[in-house]
Design a protein around this motif. Structure first.
Motif, short mmCIF file in Angstrom:
data_model
loop_
_atom_site.label_atom_id
_atom_site.label_comp_id
_atom_site.label_asym_id
_atom_site.label_seq_id
_atom_site.Cartn_x
_atom_site.Cartn_y
_atom_site.Cartn_z
N ILE A 1 -4.76 -5.28 5.60
CA ILE A 1 -4.65 -5.27 4.11
C ILE A 1 -3.22 -5.27 3.86
O ILE A 1 -2.08 -4.42 4.29
CB ILE A 1 -5.21 -3.83 3.54
CG1 ILE A 1 -6.72 -3.93 4.06
CG2 ILE A 1 -5.11 -4.00 2.14
CD1 ILE A 1 -7.25 -2.39 3.94
N GLN B 1 -7.75 -5.44 -3.41
CA GLN B 1 -7.00 -5.49 -2.27
C GLN B 1 -6.88 -6.99 -1.57
O GLN B 1 -7.80 -7.79 -1.85
CB GLN B 1 -7.14 -4.51 -1.12
CG GLN B 1 -7.08 -3.27 -1.51
CD GLN B 1 -7.48 -2.02 -0.62
OE1 GLN B 1 -8.27 -2.25 0.13
NE2 GLN B 1 -6.62 -0.74 -0.60
N CYS C 1 -0.12 -2.09 6.94
CA CYS C 1 -1.46 -2.23 7.39
C CYS C 1 -1.73 -3.80 8.00
O CYS C 1 -1.37 -4.47 7.14
CB CYS C 1 -2.57 -1.72 6.72
SG CYS C 1 -4.19 -2.17 7.13
N LEU D 1 0.84 -1.23 0.05
CA LEU D 1 -0.22 0.06 0.14
C LEU D 1 0.96 1.36 -0.10
O LEU D 1 1.81 1.23 0.68
CB LEU D 1 -1.00 -0.15 1.32
CG LEU D 1 -1.99 -0.97 1.18
CD1 LEU D 1 -2.93 -0.87 2.47
CD2 LEU D 1 -2.92 -1.00 -0.14
N ALA D 2 0.51 2.12 -0.76
CA ALA D 2 1.30 3.45 -0.87
C ALA D 2 1.21 4.08 0.67
O ALA D 2 2.08 4.95 0.92
CB ALA D 2 0.61 4.35 -2.01
N THR D 3 0.25 3.96 1.50
CA THR D 3 0.15 4.70 2.50
C THR D 3 0.82 3.99 3.82
O THR D 3 0.95 4.25 4.92
CB THR D 3 -1.26 4.79 3.09
OG1 THR D 3 -2.03 3.72 2.85
CG2 THR D 3 -1.86 6.01 2.04
N GLY E 1 -11.10 -0.77 -0.55
CA GLY E 1 -11.88 -0.26 0.57
C GLY E 1 -12.70 -1.04 1.12
O GLY E 1 -13.58 -0.37 2.11
#
Lengths: 404, 266
Positions: B221, B246, B218, B213-215, B260
């Motif tokens: 996920i 995802q 997690c 994930l770019a953020t 999401g």
């Protein structure tokens, strides 16, 4: 043969679970503990808090790569912890260096905290605990019993992983009782004429041959099963990739042989996977000019840990970091014998060197105790916290949007 | 074999597709779960599999395959699986004294230092060419992973040649499949690797691209998977558009969900 290392329990999984009582299993090796879920044998890195972050410890047959901090102070400390843990657990050691004489490195290992008073306390605690357990099982704080024992008291890991006092050095008697092998590059070069297989820097070729010889001679590859008691070989290689190893990746962007280090790591990986051994390597990652090499090196290692000390950086005086000596980045944790890897909940980790102990802790803001805190200083803290989150998240690359 | 991934790819082990070149690509995360998926998928489908495992040991793949319900030693005994353990061959090439009898070691190039993957190709070809008595469906070549070849000193051209030869033999001639894993990064300085990745993307029929994930990391996920079919444009239908899901990796399975829609955030 390969099943010895990472898949020790695999063979046991297929074979009937019956086992003669006297038969020494792999789990009987000193200083190790089996990871039942993974079917592998773990050993301690010498820093219990690092073991906890790495999912219990290092698997036998794997490679731990430490990216050195700028002045190599703390990476050297981790290196020594790893070796000292080997001595205390009765493992064999193999120390390779191009800078210091291995004998000198061993002389400076930290002393374990193993005094008798402390041991007695542990025993008492255990007996009390046992007698309690045998009584009616009643517990007041029952909600806490399933919590992971991350930073438990030293007693919990007194057999696997030890605490060390960095202010004292290991006693010479303990050192004499351990079996260790040395590889000091300047000596080795004067011994033999130049040899070169598979186009590697000659220092690397020699080191590999030396490791292979010891693994074979001492039976770490399981070639003489009935010869003697099995043991673990701990290999430590210092400053790999630095100029002293005859390597030019630290000096230029386009080194003569870009593949030397990666080839070495691949062959070392094959040696480790086939034997009862574990290896720690420190690499001056900040000096390596061509970042492509570092990416490949990371792919070829199992566990990769980066150290970033505050010495000489502006963070040293930052109030946010006043409790810590540096940040630790867990770049990679191997997925061995499983689809997932044990990743700790947080990636924001910092280390500090107390008077005696080196510990890794979760990074948190210091409590704001003063009454007259001005608004501006709070904002400062918030800003530096932002800076931290961008610097710390090993995988956080973009900061623009949230995915969910 | 992950059932949900099969549904997303419209694949089933009863009738595996033939003649496809699938590229597995990972960025900022470990895409090896895809390799485990395809290994167990093709073994269950009854294909003859040649697995060139350069990065991990046999026991590792075996333990994971057991969790996915496939036994690699049994498949080896049946003659269904040809397993090349790169780490072991590398050791044998360098440290075993006795000369190999008959066939040269596929990883001969490590010793010789040249950039020559011919022995490896010959190994793939001989192990996948069907004999009279074989009753396996179609031959499959799996490589984990190609980036290792570059680390061992191969030039990008040699690696691309090797893959091209394999594709010509396995995909076209024998009507089989090739599945290959590569690592990549957008901000990478490793131009050789990027060159190989781009070229392979161009040649592939299907790209499965696992990204972290770019953020950041997690717990619930583990990343997102882009499915990019690359068929001829004329034939493309609705279901051939690139899609992103995802995923979360569990002990023996991987669950996929729309972006999401993780159970943890709903």
């Amino acid at each position: 043969m390969a099943a010895l290392a990472t898949g020790g329990a695999t063979r046991r999984g297929i074979a009937p679970s019956f086992r003669r009582a006297g038969e020494p299993g792999l789990a009987a090796l000193p200083g190790t503990r089996p990871s039942l879920r993974r079917g592998q044998l773990l050993l301690s890195s010498g820093v219990p808090s690092l073991d906890a972050v790495l999912g219990g410890g290092l698997a036998v047959g794997t490679l731990l790569l430490i990216e050195e901090d700028k002045y190599g102070i703390y990476s050297n400390l981790l290196f020594k912890y790893f070796l000292a843990e080997g001595i205390v657990s009765g493992h064999h050691l193999f120390v390779a260096s191009a800078k210091e004489d291995p004998a000198d490195i061993l002389k400076e290992l930290p002393a374990p905290l193993l005094d008798d008073i402390y041991k007695n306390e542990v025993n008492e605690e255990e007996t009390v605990f046992k007698s309690k357990e045998s009584q009616d099982y009643m517990k007041i704080a029952w909600r806490y019993q399933n919590l992971p024992k991350m930073e438990a008291s030293p007693a919990a890991s007194s057999r696997f992983g030890h605490y060390y006092d960095v202010s004292k050095t290991l006693s010479p008697e303990l050192l004499q009782s351990t079996k260790w092998h040395r590889f000091f590059l300047p000596e080795e070069i004067s011994l033999q004429p130049n040899i070169n297989i598979c186009n590697m820097t000659s220092g690397y070729t020699r080191l590999l041959q030396s490791i292979q010889r010891i693994i074979y001679q001492e039976g770490f590859d399981g070639s003489h099963p009935q010869k003697k008691q099995k043991n673990i070989l701990r290999i430590g290689i210092q400053n790999l990739g630095s100029v002293l190893w005859g390597e030019d990746i630290c000096c230029t962007d386009n080194p003569e042989d870009i593949h030397s280090l990666t080839k070495f790591l691949y062959i070392l990986r094959s040696l480790l996977r086939m034997s009862l051994s574990a290896c720690i390597i420190t690499v001056p990652a900040h000096l390596i000019q061509n970042k492509a090499i570092m990416e490949r090196v990371t792919n070829l290692s199992d566990t990769v840990v980066g150290l970033e000390s505050f010495i000489g950086s502006e963070r040293e005086t930052n109030p946010l970091y006043k409790d810590y000596h540096g940040l630790i980045h867990i770049h990679q944790i191997p997925q061995l014998n499983s689809l997932i890897c044990d990743v700790s909940d947080t990636k924001d980790l910092a280390f500090r060197l107390k008077r005696k102990l080196f510990t890794i802790e979760r990074l948190h803001l210091p409590p704001d105790l003063s009454d007259t805190v001005s608004r501006s200083s709070k904002q400062d803290l918030a800003e530096s916290a932002k800076l931290l989150s961008s610097g710390c998240g090993a995988m956080a690359m973009g900061k623009k949007h949230l995915d969910f | 074999m992950f059932v949900e991934l099969n549904e997303l790819l419209h694949a089933s082990p009863e009738r595996p597709e033939q003649g496809t070149f699938t590229l597995l690509r990972d960025t900022r995360t470990d895409g090896s779960f895809l390799v485990h998926h395809f290994l167990s998928f093709y073994l269950k489908a009854g294909c003859k599999v040649c697995f060139v495992a350069l990065i991990q040991s046999f026991s590792h793949y075996n333990v994971v395959a057991q969790k996915l319900g496939v036994s690699l030693p049994a498949a080896k005994e049946r003659g269904q699986l040809v397993f090349l353990e790169g780490l072991k061959s590398c050791f044998e090439v360098l440290f075993k004294e006795e000369p190999p009898t008959g066939q040269p070691n596929p990883l001969q190039f490590i010793r010789e230092g040249g950039s020559n993957l011919k022995a490896l190709y010959e190994f793939v070809r001989t192990s996948l060419t069907p004999s009279e008595s074989d009753s396996w469906k179609c031959p499959v070549l799996l490589v984990d992973d190609v980036s290792v070849l570059l680390s061992l000193g191969m030039r990008p051209v040699d690696v691309l040649d090797f893959i091209h030869y394999c594709r010509a033999t396995v995909c076209s001639q024998l009507k089989g499949n090739v599945v290959v894993l590569v690592h990549s990064r957008e901000d990478s300085d490793d131009t050789e690797n990027e060159l190989v990745v781009n070229a392979l993307c161009h040649q592939s029929n299907l790209i499965l691209w696992a990204e972290g994930l770019a953020t950041g990391y997690c717990k619930d996920i583990h990343g997102q998977l882009k499915i990019i079919p690359r068929g001829p444009a004329v034939l493309s239908t609705e279901r051939d558009l690139p899609r992103t899901y995802q995923y979360k990796i569990q002990d023996r399975n991987v669950t996929f969900f729309a972006r999401g829609m993780s159970a943890a955030v709903l």
